[in-house]
Design a protein around this motif. Structure first.
Motif: not given
Length: 283
Positions: A91-95, A150-159, A173-179
């Protein structure tokens, strides 16, 4: 492919409100039916393209690690090799690679050290192989002995909440400082002052709560919570548009053909043509 969906997408990339607007439906009598059509269209889109639209966690299950070998010879005009000891993640895109586990000869589950393998995420599908000087271990000779999570995908819902700088992400998926990231909305508006197709920087990360700044470092505080469905990351517009067309086709005609004069039936090839730039071929 021997795959397991460990964590499914938390929602749909196209909201009910956007689909109803596309269908010109103003009542709520068929909301559940339209929601089902959105889900079916999204699954069809992912199946045709082998792309994961919203972030999900997958596990590829194999009987063994790839055999060592020279792989595909590297042409002088090509800078990419496909070695026989590499694995394609379907599956793509790989995260992100979560883990590579296997059962050893004592039937004990072992987790590989991430320092012993590398991922070419620029490839679609992504490739995983041992780093230079390493080889794959020998697993228990039985079916399903190796697991690639593995994680894959483009986006995640937010509130987001008005008056706060924090927003909550619903996904694996997790994001990191500066991403650097972007946001998009379906069926409404992003929480102000976020703008679509605009890059932002992750300023803080704690669990599944984050804050962002603009590219100049200016803090973002939400003045409202937005409307419709908002996402961190962006699902390509062509894929979302295809979903709307598929929903419209299923809702109005129950088929992807046009009934012309004298009963002639004509297929609508432009619908699947929207997916052409995103198709991934597996050997």
């Amino acid at each position: 492919m021997p795959e397991i969906l460990i964590r499914p997408p938390a929602g749909e990339p196209v909201s009910l409100a956007e689909a109803k607007q596309h269908l010109r439906v103003t009542d709520s009598l068929q909301d559940s039916h339209i929601s089902m059509l959105i889900s079916n269209a999204r699954i069809a889109c992912e199946s045709k393209t082998r792309r994961q639209l919203l972030h999900s966690r997958w596990q590829l299950v194999t009987d063994r690690f790839p055999m060592s070998g020279v792989g595909t010879p590297l042409p002088l005009s090509n800078d990419i090799n496909l070695p026989a000891y590499a694995v394609r993640l379907p599956h793509a895109p790989f995260v992100d690679m979560q883990s590579i586990t296997y059962f050893d000869m004592n039937s004990s589950l072992q987790t590989m050290d991430p320092a012993t393998y590398t991922v070419n995420a620029a490839m679609e599908p992504a490739l995983v192989s041992p780093v230079f000087g390493q080889i794959w271990p020998i697993p228990l000779p039985q079916i399903g002995a190796v697991q690639w999570t593995y994680d894959a995908g483009y986006a995640s819902p937010i509130v987001a909440q008005a008056g706060s700088a924090l927003f909550t992400v619903n996904g694996p998926v997790s994001w990191h400082l500066g991403d650097t990231t972007t946001f998009y909305n379906s069926g409404g508006a992003l929480p102000a002052p976020l703008q679509p197709n605009t890059p932002y920087l992750i300023a803080s990360a704690s669990g599944n709560q984050y804050s962002v700044t603009d590219m100049s470092g200016g803090a973002i505080t939400f003045t409202d919570s937005g409307s419709g469905a908002s996402f961190i990351g962006t699902v390509p517009e062509g894929l979302r548009h295809w979903i709307l067309l598929r929903v419209g086709s299923l809702y109005e005609n129950r088929e992807e053909v046009a009934i012309l004069n004298r009963g002639k039936v004509e297929e609508l090839p432009f619908v699947d043509g929207l997916l052409d730039p995103y198709r991934i071929s597996l050997p």
